[in-house]
Design a protein around this motif. Structure first.
Motif, PDB file in Angstrom:
ATOM      1  N   ASP A 151       1.653   0.852  -4.475  1.00  0.00           N
ATOM      2  CA  ASP A 151       2.569   0.428  -3.409  1.00  0.00           C
ATOM      3  C   ASP A 151       3.736   1.410  -3.383  1.00  0.00           C
ATOM      4  O   ASP A 151       4.748   1.212  -4.065  1.00  0.00           O
ATOM      5  N   TRP A 152       3.575   2.455  -2.613  1.00  0.00           N
ATOM      6  CA  TRP A 152       4.572   3.533  -2.574  1.00  0.00           C
ATOM      7  C   TRP A 152       4.892   3.880  -1.131  1.00  0.00           C
ATOM      8  O   TRP A 152       4.002   3.910  -0.281  1.00  0.00           O
ATOM      9  N   GLN A 153       6.150   4.238  -0.943  1.00  0.00           N
ATOM     10  CA  GLN A 153       6.530   4.844   0.328  1.00  0.00           C
ATOM     11  C   GLN A 153       6.868   6.301   0.028  1.00  0.00           C
ATOM     12  O   GLN A 153       7.762   6.582  -0.774  1.00  0.00           O
ATOM     13  N   ILE A 154       6.131   7.205   0.645  1.00  0.00           N
ATOM     14  CA  ILE A 154       6.335   8.634   0.365  1.00  0.00           C
ATOM     15  C   ILE A 154       6.886   9.298   1.626  1.00  0.00           C
ATOM     16  O   ILE A 154       6.379   9.092   2.728  1.00  0.00           O
ATOM     17  N   THR A 155       7.930  10.101   1.427  1.00  0.00           N
ATOM     18  CA  THR A 155       8.463  10.865   2.555  1.00  0.00           C
ATOM     19  C   THR A 155       8.443  12.335   2.174  1.00  0.00           C
ATOM     20  O   THR A 155       8.842  12.696   1.061  1.00  0.00           O
ATOM     21  N   GLY A 161       0.826  -1.215   0.000  1.00  0.00           N
ATOM     22  CA  GLY A 161       0.000   0.000   0.000  1.00  0.00           C
ATOM     23  C   GLY A 161       0.855   1.258   0.000  1.00  0.00           C
ATOM     24  O   GLY A 161       2.068   1.210  -0.202  1.00  0.00           O
ATOM     25  N   CYS A 162       0.196   2.370   0.245  1.00  0.00           N
ATOM     26  CA  CYS A 162       0.879   3.668   0.155  1.00  0.00           C
ATOM     27  C   CYS A 162       0.949   4.309   1.538  1.00  0.00           C
ATOM     28  O   CYS A 162      -0.076   4.566   2.167  1.00  0.00           O
ATOM     29  N   THR A 163       2.174   4.546   1.991  1.00  0.00           N
ATOM     30  CA  THR A 163       2.349   5.228   3.277  1.00  0.00           C
ATOM     31  C   THR A 163       3.015   6.579   3.050  1.00  0.00           C
ATOM     32  O   THR A 163       3.828   6.733   2.140  1.00  0.00           O
ATOM     33  N   ILE A 164       2.646   7.530   3.886  1.00  0.00           N
ATOM     34  CA  ILE A 164       3.212   8.882   3.768  1.00  0.00           C
ATOM     35  C   ILE A 164       3.811   9.241   5.129  1.00  0.00           C
ATOM     36  O   ILE A 164       3.103   9.244   6.143  1.00  0.00           O
ATOM     37  N   ALA A 165       5.099   9.559   5.124  1.00  0.00           N
ATOM     38  CA  ALA A 165       5.767   9.927   6.375  1.00  0.00           C
ATOM     39  C   ALA A 165       6.228  11.376   6.286  1.00  0.00           C
ATOM     40  O   ALA A 165       6.777  11.802   5.271  1.00  0.00           O
ATOM     41  N   ALA A 186       4.527  12.802  11.604  1.00  0.00           N
ATOM     42  CA  ALA A 186       3.301  12.225  11.023  1.00  0.00           C
ATOM     43  C   ALA A 186       3.643  10.998  10.187  1.00  0.00           C
ATOM     44  O   ALA A 186       4.671  10.948   9.510  1.00  0.00           O
ATOM     45  N   HIS A 187       2.772  10.009  10.270  1.00  0.00           N
ATOM     46  CA  HIS A 187       2.947   8.779   9.499  1.00  0.00           C
ATOM     47  C   HIS A 187       1.544   8.296   9.183  1.00  0.00           C
ATOM     48  O   HIS A 187       0.834   7.856  10.078  1.00  0.00           O
ATOM     49  N   VAL A 188       1.106   8.437   7.937  1.00  0.00           N
ATOM     50  CA  VAL A 188      -0.278   8.071   7.622  1.00  0.00           C
ATOM     51  C   VAL A 188      -0.334   7.100   6.454  1.00  0.00           C
ATOM     52  O   VAL A 188       0.558   7.060   5.607  1.00  0.00           O
ATOM     53  N   GLN A 189      -1.399   6.337   6.465  1.00  0.00           N
ATOM     54  CA  GLN A 189      -1.682   5.424   5.361  1.00  0.00           C
ATOM     55  C   GLN A 189      -2.596   6.177   4.399  1.00  0.00           C
ATOM     56  O   GLN A 189      -3.443   6.964   4.851  1.00  0.00           O
ATOM     57  N   LEU A 190      -2.433   5.945   3.114  1.00  0.00           N
ATOM     58  CA  LEU A 190      -3.246   6.684   2.139  1.00  0.00           C
ATOM     59  C   LEU A 190      -4.742   6.523   2.399  1.00  0.00           C
ATOM     60  O   LEU A 190      -5.528   7.444   2.222  1.00  0.00           O
ATOM     61  N   SER A 191      -5.109   5.320   2.838  1.00  0.00           N
ATOM     62  CA  SER A 191      -6.534   5.029   3.018  1.00  0.00           C
ATOM     63  C   SER A 191      -7.108   5.616   4.308  1.00  0.00           C
ATOM     64  O   SER A 191      -8.241   5.330   4.684  1.00  0.00           O
ATOM     65  N   THR A 192      -6.328   6.473   4.966  1.00  0.00           N
ATOM     66  CA  THR A 192      -6.775   7.114   6.198  1.00  0.00           C
ATOM     67  C   THR A 192      -7.979   8.034   5.903  1.00  0.00           C
ATOM     68  O   THR A 192      -8.182   8.424   4.758  1.00  0.00           O
ATOM     69  N   PRO A 193      -8.788   8.404   6.910  1.00  0.00           N
ATOM     70  CA  PRO A 193      -9.950   9.263   6.615  1.00  0.00           C
ATOM     71  C   PRO A 193      -9.535  10.575   5.922  1.00  0.00           C
ATOM     72  O   PRO A 193      -8.442  11.083   6.144  1.00  0.00           O
ATOM     73  N   GLN A 194     -10.431  11.098   5.155  1.00  0.00           N
ATOM     74  CA  GLN A 194     -10.238  12.269   4.282  1.00  0.00           C
ATOM     75  C   GLN A 194      -9.597  13.484   4.954  1.00  0.00           C
ATOM     76  O   GLN A 194      -8.943  14.284   4.309  1.00  0.00           O
TER      77      GLN A 194
END
Ligand code: PMV
Length: 315
Positions: A88-92, A48-52, A58-66
């Motif tokens: 499937d991405w890791q975003i920083t 999946g896609c995570t954003i750090a 902050a560390h959130v999953q893309l599918s987190t609430p809007q």
């Protein structure tokens, strides 16, 4: 594994904050000495896609609430780029734009994220979304930060150009006939744009006539300043900053710390200074002749400024 990176600068509103929310002209410039940088790396299939955002923990999953601004920026960009399912991405994302300081940190982070998504999608250049599309997405995210943004922050940060901005009109670029220097000083006091903008709204509702007159005055200063910059009359900027700040004070958006540091800048050799952004805390900007830049910077640091950015506007 493929990696893509994109950046977006900070910004400073030179003249016209708050009045711009009520339809008056404002002018703002990108500040390239600070920036947000987003990096996307392909991750394992199924992760999946995570954003750090390590700078803010902050560390959130893309599918987190809007409601999460990082996830919303990436989600809207993914939709626009025509990516069907969660990649499937890791975003920083990293940023040295001061947070809650009036330098457009939220818009810079969103713009870097959106541009990184488009770049990682590897569309041919003629199918890459234009700046207007990036701007529209970043504006949608800005609305999470405060309900009624004028749109000036995202416009300057996305276009990376000096902009004359009037709400609802296409942004206009303006020329810098002679370069000039700004010293930007951080009070170190975080300020919520949403809270200050809604306080001004309440006060405007109670005393509309007086507030409209102040907004008119601020709008005229912004237009005068733009003409001065376009004709190379940069000596006019200091006095115009003083006048703009006097009107901002009438909107009750200054603070003890801003007043103190503005006085320090002017006593230290700035030709004029004012708050920049929403006010109450955050940053002030000072117009400073080149020969006085070091002295003003030292005076502000000695006076307790939490951080200083010196920038030259124009080539
Ligand atoms: O403090 P910042 O960088 O979010 O700037 C706010 C500028 C305002 O004019 C106060 C609000 C707006 O939306 O233009």
């Amino acid at each position: 594994m493929a990696t893509s990176t994109a950046t977006a600068p900070g910004k400073a509103i030179l003249f016209g904050e708050h009045a711009v929310v009520y339809g008056r002209a404002a002018i703002a410039v990108p500040v390239t000495e600070v920036k947000a940088t987003a990096t996307i790396t392909d991750a394992h299939a199924g992760s999946g896609c995570t954003i750090a955002a390590p700078d803010v923990g902050a560390h959130v999953q893309l599918s987190t609430p809007q409601e999460d601004p990082l996830a919303l920026a990436v989600r809207l960009a993914i939709e626009e780029a025509g990516i069907g399912e969660e990649p499937d991405w890791q975003i920083t994302v990293r940023s040295d734009v001061p947070i809650a300081g009036g330098m457009g940190s939220g818009a810079a982070v969103s713009a870097a994220l959106v541009k990184a998504v488009f770049s990682h999608r590897r569309l041919p250049s003629h199918r890459q979304p234009d700046a207007g599309t990036v701007n529209r997405i970043v504006y949608a995210v800005e609305k999470l930060h405060h309900a009624n943004p004028s749109g000036i922050d995202n416009t300057v940060v996305v276009y990376r150009q000096p902009v004359r901005f009037v709400r609802g009109e296409p942004p206009q670029r303006f020329e810098i006939a002679r370069p000039f220097h700004l010293v930007i000083a951080d009070t170190g006091i975080a300020s919520s744009t949403a809270a200050v903008v809604s306080d001004v709204r309440r006060a405007w509702e109670k005393d509309t006539k007086r507030y409209e007159a102040v907004f008119d005055g601020i709008g005229e200063i912004a237009e005068t300043a733009r003409r001065a910059i376009e004709s190379g009359n940069i000596d006019a900027l200091g006095p115009l900053m003083k006048e703009n700040h006097r009107l901002l004070r009438m909107l009750d958006v200054s603070s003890g710390e801003l007043e103190r540091l503005i006085a320090v800048a002017e006593e230290g050799g700035a030709s004029g200074a004012k708050l920049s952004g929403a006010g109450r805390g955050g940053n002030l900007i000072a117009a400073v002749e080149r020969k006085n830049v070091e002295a003003v910077k030292e005076a502000l640091l000695a006076g307790g400024a939490a951080g200083i950015v010196v920038t030259q506007i124009g080539a």
